[in-house]
Design a protein around this motif. Structure first.
Motif, mmCIF file in Angstrom:
data_model
loop_
_atom_site.group_PDB
_atom_site.id
_atom_site.type_symbol
_atom_site.label_atom_id
_atom_site.label_comp_id
_atom_site.label_asym_id
_atom_site.label_seq_id
_atom_site.Cartn_x
_atom_site.Cartn_y
_atom_site.Cartn_z
ATOM 1 N N GLN A 2 0.837 -1.197 0.000
ATOM 2 C CA GLN A 2 0.000 0.000 0.000
ATOM 3 C C GLN A 2 0.875 1.252 0.000
ATOM 4 O O GLN A 2 1.910 1.309 0.653
ATOM 5 N N ASP A 3 0.462 2.264 -0.773
ATOM 6 C CA ASP A 3 1.135 3.571 -0.809
ATOM 7 C C ASP A 3 0.059 4.630 -0.650
ATOM 8 O O ASP A 3 -0.631 4.977 -1.607
ATOM 9 N N LYS A 4 -0.124 5.137 0.561
ATOM 10 C CA LYS A 4 -1.215 6.082 0.789
ATOM 11 C C LYS A 4 -0.964 7.448 0.156
ATOM 12 O O LYS A 4 -1.835 8.291 0.144
ATOM 13 N N TYR A 5 0.210 7.653 -0.434
ATOM 14 C CA TYR A 5 0.510 8.918 -1.107
ATOM 15 C C TYR A 5 0.442 8.793 -2.628
ATOM 16 O O TYR A 5 0.728 9.741 -3.349
ATOM 17 N N ALA A 6 0.070 7.645 -3.145
ATOM 18 C CA ALA A 6 0.074 7.385 -4.585
ATOM 19 C C ALA A 6 -0.834 8.323 -5.369
ATOM 20 O O ALA A 6 -0.573 8.591 -6.534
ATOM 21 N N THR A 7 -1.885 8.837 -4.756
ATOM 22 C CA THR A 7 -2.818 9.698 -5.473
ATOM 23 C C THR A 7 -2.415 11.176 -5.449
ATOM 24 O O THR A 7 -3.054 11.991 -6.095
#
Length: 86
Positions: A2-7
């Motif tokens: 998971q990468d919560k900064y991807a957006t």
């Protein structure tokens, strides 16, 4: 993973997402303009900036990360183990 900064859109002050080894060359541009340069072994760093200006940074210490938008690292560079960060 998971990468919560991807957006989020990256900005110039965001952490680097990519990196690549740099071999100094007077004729070849880097694979892309950098966001920063990592210097693994200290020395002089001769670069061509994104706008075409040539600069030499004298006695850059080992382990430095310089926030420079560079398109070319020139052969007169004596620093080593350089990494372009984007």
């Amino acid at each position: 993973m998971q990468d919560k900064y991807a957006t989020l859109a990256p900005a110039l002050d965001s952490p680097a997402n990519e990196g690549f080894a740099i071999t100094p060359s007077d004729s070849s541009d880097l694979q892309q303009v950098t966001r920063a340069l990592y210097v693994g072994e200290g020395g002089d760093l001769a670069v061509e900036m994104r706008d075409g200006a040539s600069l030499t940074f004298k006695d850059v210490p080992q382990g430095s990360i310089l926030p420079l938008r560079v398109r070319k690292v020139l052969q007169q560079t004596t620093a080593a183990y350089l990494v372009g960060l984007c």
